[in-house]
Enzyme design. Structure first.
Site: not given
Length: 395
Positions: A209, A250
């Site tokens: 993130e 991710n």
């Protein structure tokens, strides 16, 4: 895994639809609601709670009854989701888990069923606060428990994660570092963590993130000290520690074409051009019933065109409670469409649900009034969503 309410999901739920009517599954009332209060043809504005009314299919004037625990869904296949995924050419179908729930023997029995789950992701026990609570002092007991479980079951293991702005020990999040010192901290943490599990991990979420929803870089200790260079620092340390593990970045809300997906695409292109090791991109896919991405396949293909693999890493599809037959039917369609997107992309290697049962879902504690996000209910019975997944895996 994101612990914050995403801006996209909030806007999607609150912005009134055009032409003065809310679309199917859209909001149509509730305390503080200022948008449309009528629904498109074939749907009825149904009160779910004081704060949320939703346009549900059908003509009933009252909310449909909540399915009881005695409702029985017959599985459309008994082969197991991982077995079906492998037969369809994917590497795995898997689930997240967490250490506290492993003491639940009925839960563990299903988790250990390698026909259903050929891959495991530890939800929390490999994160920074769990593995390096004080500088230079590492503890791997929680992560080892899940790694050993996966090994015993012949299941693949995804590492989650090396560098994330959240769940950091205070010595990191509140630390005062020079660029050189923080570089050493990242290299030591990623190198030690990845090195400890060398040979046991299929892939690592090395960076988790990094972006805000508008595509800007997230302001955290890593970015504020090292700018964007913390990303290649971590990736290079991970590659040196385990040359055979797939290295991922991710994130959530990159499933939709837009600023955040573009930012991720530009980052990956830059890393490739600079010779920085990067093997894959993880699409978390924390969705809301009736609001799943319609551009997921397109965005995935943009990354696989660069020679990377992609995966659905944290799939769940939550609803505003209570459950209704209509919501469960739509959830089934939504799970099918998300899994189908992966099936349609050759470079999508697998799908991981963010725990398989509502009993241990993170959703209710994070999103007030929402839940029922998983393919199995709190009593470990399959829901219609399970058959939606089967339909996509066998299409």
């Amino acid at each position: 895994m994101s612990r914050l309410l995403t801006a996209f999901s909030v806007l999607a739920a609150l912005v009134p639809f055009a032409f003065g009517q809310s679309a199917e599954w859209g909001q149509c009332g509730g305390i503080g609601w200022t948008g449309a209060t009528t629904c498109v043809s074939g749907t009825t504005c149904t009160v779910l709670n004081d704060y949320y009314s939703q346009c549900l299919p059908g003509t009933a004037t009252t909310a449909p009854s909540t399915p009881t625990s005695t409702s029985v869904v017959t599985p459309s296949s008994t082969a197991g989701l991982h077995t079906l995924a492998k037969a369809a050419g994917k590497l795995y179908f898997g689930t997240a888990t967490d250490n506290p729930e492993l003491t639940d023997t009925a839960y563990a029995a299903k988790l250990n069923d390698s026909k259903e789950f050929g891959q495991i992701t530890p939800g929390n026990s490999m994160k920074w606060d769990a593995t390096e609570p004080t500088r230079g002092t590492f503890t791997f007991s929680g992560g080892d428990q899940i790694a050993n479980l996966a090994k015993a079951n012949g299941q693949l293991l995804r590492g989650h994660n090396c560098v994330w702005y959240n769940q950091l020990p205070s010595w990191v999040s509140d630390g005062t570092f020079t660029a050189a010192d923080l570089t050493t901290v990242i290299q030591n943490h990623c190198g030690t963590l990845v090195g400890h599990y060398k040979g046991q991990i299929y892939s690592w979420d090395v960076i988790n993130e990094p972006f805000n929803d508008d595509g800007t870089w997230r302001q955290d200790i890593f970015y504020n000290t090292l700018n964007t260079t913390y990303v290649p620092i971590a990736l290079k340390a991970a590659r040196a520690a385990d040359p055979n593990a797939k290295l991922y970045i991710n994130d959530y809300n990159i499933e939709n074409t837009g600023a955040k997906a573009t930012a991720m695409l530009n980052l990956v292109k830059e890393l490739i051009a600079d010779g920085v090791p990067i093997d894959g991109v993880g699409f978390q896919c924390h969705f809301i019933v009736g609001e799943v991405s319609t551009s997921l396949q397109t965005v995935m293909e943009q990354f696989t065109a660069l020679g990377l693999e992609v995966a659905i890493t944290e799939l769940d599809i939550r609803m505003t409670l209570p459950e209704t037959e209509a919501l469960l039917a739509q959830q089934q369609k939504d799970y099918q469409s998300v899994v189908q997107a992966c099936m349609n992309v050759e470079g999508c290697v697998g799908i991981t649900i963010w725990d398989w049962t509502d009993k241990y879902s993170w959703v209710p504690s994070t999103f007030s009034g929402q839940g029922a996000a998983c393919p199995w209910d709190e009593n470990f019975a399959i829901k219609p969503a399970y058959n939606g997944i089967v339909a996509a895996l066998t299409a």
